[in-house]
Motif scaffolding. Structure first.
Motif, PDB file in Angstrom:
ATOM      1  N   ASN A  14       0.815  -1.222   0.000  1.00  0.00           N
ATOM      2  CA  ASN A  14       0.000   0.000   0.000  1.00  0.00           C
ATOM      3  C   ASN A  14       0.845   1.268   0.000  1.00  0.00           C
ATOM      4  O   ASN A  14       0.457   2.297   0.561  1.00  0.00           O
ATOM      5  CB  ASN A  14      -0.967   0.003   1.191  1.00  0.00           C
ATOM      6  N   GLY A  15       2.046   1.188  -0.613  1.00  0.00           N
ATOM      7  CA  GLY A  15       2.889   2.368  -0.722  1.00  0.00           C
ATOM      8  C   GLY A  15       3.845   2.585   0.426  1.00  0.00           C
ATOM      9  O   GLY A  15       4.663   3.514   0.400  1.00  0.00           O
ATOM     10  N   TYR A  16       3.791   1.740   1.447  1.00  0.00           N
ATOM     11  CA  TYR A  16       4.705   1.854   2.585  1.00  0.00           C
ATOM     12  C   TYR A  16       5.991   1.052   2.330  1.00  0.00           C
ATOM     13  O   TYR A  16       5.984   0.048   1.618  1.00  0.00           O
ATOM     14  CB  TYR A  16       4.055   1.314   3.865  1.00  0.00           C
ATOM     15  N   SER A  17       7.086   1.473   2.939  1.00  0.00           N
ATOM     16  CA  SER A  17       8.284   0.649   3.033  1.00  0.00           C
ATOM     17  C   SER A  17       8.141  -0.185   4.299  1.00  0.00           C
ATOM     18  O   SER A  17       7.839   0.361   5.379  1.00  0.00           O
ATOM     19  CB  SER A  17       9.544   1.514   3.107  1.00  0.00           C
ATOM     20  N   LEU A  18       8.370  -1.493   4.179  1.00  0.00           N
ATOM     21  CA  LEU A  18       8.135  -2.404   5.295  1.00  0.00           C
ATOM     22  C   LEU A  18       9.450  -2.993   5.797  1.00  0.00           C
ATOM     23  O   LEU A  18      10.350  -3.309   5.018  1.00  0.00           O
ATOM     24  CB  LEU A  18       7.196  -3.539   4.860  1.00  0.00           C
ATOM     25  N   SER A  19       9.525  -3.159   7.110  1.00  0.00           N
ATOM     26  CA  SER A  19      10.705  -3.763   7.741  1.00  0.00           C
ATOM     27  C   SER A  19      10.272  -4.489   8.998  1.00  0.00           C
ATOM     28  O   SER A  19       9.114  -4.409   9.413  1.00  0.00           O
ATOM     29  CB  SER A  19      11.752  -2.690   8.072  1.00  0.00           C
ATOM     30  N   ASN A  20      11.210  -5.226   9.600  1.00  0.00           N
ATOM     31  CA  ASN A  20      10.943  -5.957  10.852  1.00  0.00           C
ATOM     32  C   ASN A  20       9.671  -6.804  10.748  1.00  0.00           C
ATOM     33  O   ASN A  20       8.822  -6.797  11.637  1.00  0.00           O
ATOM     34  CB  ASN A  20      10.813  -4.987  12.037  1.00  0.00           C
ATOM     35  N   ILE A  21       9.578  -7.553   9.666  1.00  0.00           N
ATOM     36  CA  ILE A  21       8.335  -8.273   9.362  1.00  0.00           C
ATOM     37  C   ILE A  21       8.385  -9.691   9.920  1.00  0.00           C
ATOM     38  O   ILE A  21       9.371 -10.411   9.725  1.00  0.00           O
ATOM     39  CB  ILE A  21       8.114  -8.346   7.838  1.00  0.00           C
ATOM     40  N   SER A  22       7.330 -10.105  10.568  1.00  0.00           N
ATOM     41  CA  SER A  22       7.164 -11.501  10.986  1.00  0.00           C
ATOM     42  C   SER A  22       5.751 -11.956  10.631  1.00  0.00           C
ATOM     43  O   SER A  22       4.809 -11.158  10.644  1.00  0.00           O
ATOM     44  CB  SER A  22       7.418 -11.674  12.482  1.00  0.00           C
ATOM     45  N   VAL A  23       5.647 -13.246  10.299  1.00  0.00           N
ATOM     46  CA  VAL A  23       4.368 -13.815   9.869  1.00  0.00           C
ATOM     47  C   VAL A  23       4.121 -15.100  10.653  1.00  0.00           C
ATOM     48  O   VAL A  23       5.027 -15.919  10.828  1.00  0.00           O
ATOM     49  CB  VAL A  23       4.377 -14.134   8.355  1.00  0.00           C
ATOM     50  N   THR A  24       2.899 -15.303  11.090  1.00  0.00           N
ATOM     51  CA  THR A  24       2.477 -16.562  11.708  1.00  0.00           C
ATOM     52  C   THR A  24       1.160 -17.007  11.088  1.00  0.00           C
ATOM     53  O   THR A  24       0.199 -16.215  11.039  1.00  0.00           O
ATOM     54  CB  THR A  24       2.299 -16.422  13.230  1.00  0.00           C
ATOM     55  N   ILE A  25       1.142 -18.234  10.578  1.00  0.00           N
ATOM     56  CA  ILE A  25      -0.104 -18.823  10.101  1.00  0.00           C
ATOM     57  C   ILE A  25      -0.725 -19.552  11.290  1.00  0.00           C
ATOM     58  O   ILE A  25      -0.169 -20.535  11.788  1.00  0.00           O
ATOM     59  CB  ILE A  25       0.145 -19.808   8.938  1.00  0.00           C
ATOM     60  N   ILE A  26      -1.848 -19.055  11.761  1.00  0.00           N
ATOM     61  CA  ILE A  26      -2.499 -19.656  12.927  1.00  0.00           C
ATOM     62  C   ILE A  26      -2.992 -21.057  12.524  1.00  0.00           C
ATOM     63  O   ILE A  26      -3.714 -21.207  11.538  1.00  0.00           O
ATOM     64  CB  ILE A  26      -3.687 -18.801  13.412  1.00  0.00           C
ATOM     65  N   PRO A  27      -2.603 -22.084  13.261  1.00  0.00           N
ATOM     66  CA  PRO A  27      -2.945 -23.449  12.843  1.00  0.00           C
ATOM     67  C   PRO A  27      -4.403 -23.797  13.112  1.00  0.00           C
ATOM     68  O   PRO A  27      -5.095 -23.140  13.899  1.00  0.00           O
ATOM     69  CB  PRO A  27      -2.024 -24.307  13.699  1.00  0.00           C
ATOM     70  N   LYS A  28      -4.853 -24.841  12.441  1.00  0.00           N
ATOM     71  CA  LYS A  28      -6.122 -25.465  12.801  1.00  0.00           C
ATOM     72  C   LYS A  28      -6.008 -26.009  14.225  1.00  0.00           C
ATOM     73  O   LYS A  28      -4.895 -26.134  14.750  1.00  0.00           O
ATOM     74  CB  LYS A  28      -6.440 -26.608  11.837  1.00  0.00           C
ATOM     75  N   PRO A  29      -7.119 -26.379  14.856  1.00  0.00           N
ATOM     76  CA  PRO A  29      -7.023 -27.015  16.175  1.00  0.00           C
ATOM     77  C   PRO A  29      -6.080 -28.212  16.125  1.00  0.00           C
ATOM     78  O   PRO A  29      -6.195 -29.071  15.251  1.00  0.00           O
ATOM     79  CB  PRO A  29      -8.467 -27.447  16.459  1.00  0.00           C
TER      80      PRO A  29
END
Length: 620
Positions: A62-77
């Motif tokens: 969206n036009g921002y510069s991004l840094s310090n990025i972390s991602v977590t895919i929340i698991p199924k039960p």
């Protein structure tokens, strides 16, 4: 006529006057407004950004510069969490935050943290939630009855040690031929070659809960009407930069896990028929297992060869060197060729030939009749070598090749001179005997085998002792444990033609995962670890498979890729569907810490851990 014409003009005029209002009602006036749905403080979600990886997405920046990025895919039960960091370089490359590891046919929950910067102002965002709905798995079935599901019927996690709970495994399977797709042409000028290996294949990633978390839509990559852009995908490796390299048919490629093409190249004109192996050398070059497009035999015939040539290619696609094994080894050594089960000559599965072997007369007839191509036989232009892996040793600038149809693993220098041959001593001519390795026990004492070194103590089905490998796959150097003198070798010993013969009963066959230690100065070999004898015939893989050392966990990962494949010899039909199995062992352990079994996939080829942390680092 005049009235009708007037009416038409009136209606058209009315339509013209009403058109702007109609468009405004449908989508609003044109202008700078962005009306895509935005869930968080970033841009829209772009699904399957490159059209090849349906279970991936990008949260646009969206036009921002991004840094310090972390991602977590929340698991199924009770599912497996996938978490990873994303470098700023990766965010710029993808135009936002790359999302990997989504469940198919599911409303996924993703948690992201990042710092966004625009107009000199920065803001840290923590644990922002996004929701992403995904499609189902769309891998086309082959039509083969052993492939019951898409891409499989079931995945059973039989055992899982917490040490391996974070594993992701990339699986490369070969479910079989599809009518109307591939396998409809052969080379004929010159004659021979192995172009018919342009069948269907599939690649996916599973977690340790047995859930699919990624797959590659290879049908979008293939052009089944173009012989230069189709074939079985094989030889997968994850590079240091996290991307995947592999080859198929007449091409070799590099894509990242998001489906972004890095390169997609046709083989250089002197080489044809890639399959099995694309090795990533430490200097950034690639070793490809190919064949020669035009070899001149001593009898004057021009032929396309079969699975017996290695070519080294640099990062830009230039040919650096090649190893034509028919000029280095003995293409007329028939010891193993005559002992092979002709029903399962690698992926050329023919149940009607199960249990049958070749005779000297049949081999001679091939020469008399001028038969060439992808047939088990001796001589240039036939499948005499069937090299299924290649590796590189930087300590002495050598390659290591696994030749299934010679039951031999051979080390060859840049000068094209043999350094050693590991395999049964039977059938090697006088000039090759100096390179044959001598088996020793753990105390360094020579192991005395039979006269031609086909059967050694431990050859029979008991634990311990020593055995060579037979119709093996993946003869790879364990880099982190090897040095200039001592060479640690990991092999999947398929076990067909064990002892250079067929057993009295097919049920006696078994496979092994094996580790050897080679003293390159003394030309000796010690067997230091094995697994598989205790599993017997139910774990026997007549073709394909893999054994690989994993330095991150000091472990051995094994894929018995066609376990369970069986034939009724009296009727010449298949009676057992493959049940490929992933096993991972702590170094030296007798039993696996992790076991995952597949069914309904058809034949497996290879599998290996996938490092998600490497995939989005983009530092190397």
């Amino acid at each position: 006529m005049g009235l009708s014409k007037t009416l038409c003009i009136t209606l058209l005029a009315g339509s013209t006057l009403l058109l702007p209002n109609a468009l405004m009602a449908i989508g609003g006036p044109s202008g700078t407004k962005t009306d895509w749905q935005i869930q968080g403080q970033l841009g829209t979600i772009k699904m399957n950004p490159y059209g090849l990886s349906p279970l991936t997405a990008v949260i646009m920046d969206n036009g921002y510069s991004l840094s310090n990025i972390s991602v977590t895919i929340i698991p199924k039960p009770n599912g497996q969490t996938i978490s990873y960091n994303v470098s700023s370089k990766a965010a710029k490359t993808y135009g936002g935050i790359p999302i990997f590891g989504l469940y198919p046919s599911y409303l996924n929950t993703i948690k992201v943290s990042y710092t966004k910067t625009a107009n000199g102002k920065s803001q840290k965002i923590t644990d922002e939630i996004y929701k992403i709905a995904t499609p189902g798995i769309n891998i086309e079935p082959s039509g083969n009855t052993s492939q019951k599901g898409v891409p499989f019927e079931s995945v059973k996690v039989l055992k899982m040690d917490p040490k391996f709970a974070d594993r992701l495994y990339l699986v490369n399977n070969v479910p079989g031929k599809q009518q109307g797709k591939g396998s409809q042409s052969v080379w004929n000028n010159p004659i021979g070659g192995a172009m018919e290996w342009d069948e269907n294949s599939n690649v996916f990633i599973v977690d340790t809960k047995g859930e699919v978390r990624w797959y590659f839509d290879n049908d979008k990559l293939m052009d089944w009407d173009n012989i230069y852009n189709r074939g079985i995908m094989m030889g997968f490796h994850q590079n240091k930069d996290g991307a995947l390299t592999w080859g198929f048919g007449q091409r070799y490629v590099k894509f990242d896990v998001m489906g972004r093409e890095i390169f997609n190249r046709k083989l250089p004109p002197s080489y044809i028929d890639f399959s099995h192996a694309m090795d990533n050398m430490q200097n950034g070059h690639y070793l490809l297992r190919v064949a020669s497009a035009n070899a001149l035999r001593q009898d004057g015939k021009h032929v396309r060869t079969v699975r017996d040539t290695i070519v080294e290619i640099d990062e830009n696609g230039n040919v650096v060197d090649d190893w034509k094994l028919y000029d280095i080894l003995d293409p007329y050594r028939s010891t193993i060729i005559k002992a092979l089960d002709q029903g399962a000559v690698c992926l050329n599965i023919d149940a009607s030939k199960a249990g049958k072997t070749l005779s000297d007369q049949e081999l001679a007839k091939m020469d008399k009749d001028g038969d060439f191509g992808d047939i088990a036989g001796v001589g240039i232009g036939r499948n005499w070598a069937h090299v299924n892996s290649v590796d590189y040793d930087p300590t002495d600038d050598s390659i290591i090749v696994s030749s299934r149809h010679q039951s031999a693993i051979v080390k060859i220098g840049r000068d094209k001179k043999i350094k050693w041959i590991f395999g049964t001593h039977k059938g090697w001519g006088k000039k090759f005997q100096q390179y044959l390795l001598q088996p020793i026990d753990k105390n360094g004492k020579q192991i005395i085998c039979d006269d031609d070194y086909s059967k050694c103590p431990g050859y029979e089905n008991e634990e311990g002792g020593f055995d060579f490998t037979w119709t093996q796959h993946t003869g790879w150097r364990i880099d982190s444990k090897s040095d200039k003198r001592y060479f640690y070798l990991s092999v999947f010993d398929n076990g067909d033609a064990r002892g250079a013969e067929q057993p009295a009963f097919a049920s006696q066959k078994y496979s092994r995962a094996v580790i050897y230690k080679i003293d390159q100065q003394k030309k000796t070999v010690e067997q230091i670890w094995e697994y598989g004898k205790n599993r017997g015939n139910e774990w026997f893989s007549p073709v394909t498979s893999l054994t690989q050392y994993e330095p991150d966990k000091d472990s051995i990962m094994v894929y018995s890729a066609t376990a369970g494949m069986a034939f009724d010899l009296s009727k010449g039909v298949s009676i057992g569907d493959p049940k490929p199995e992933i096993d991972e062992f702590k170094w030296g352990a007798k039993e696996p810490s992790l076991q995952i079994q597949f069914s309904g996939t058809g034949a497996g080829y290879q599998a290996m851990p996938f490092n998600i942390k490497q995939a989005f680092d983009l530092k190397n």
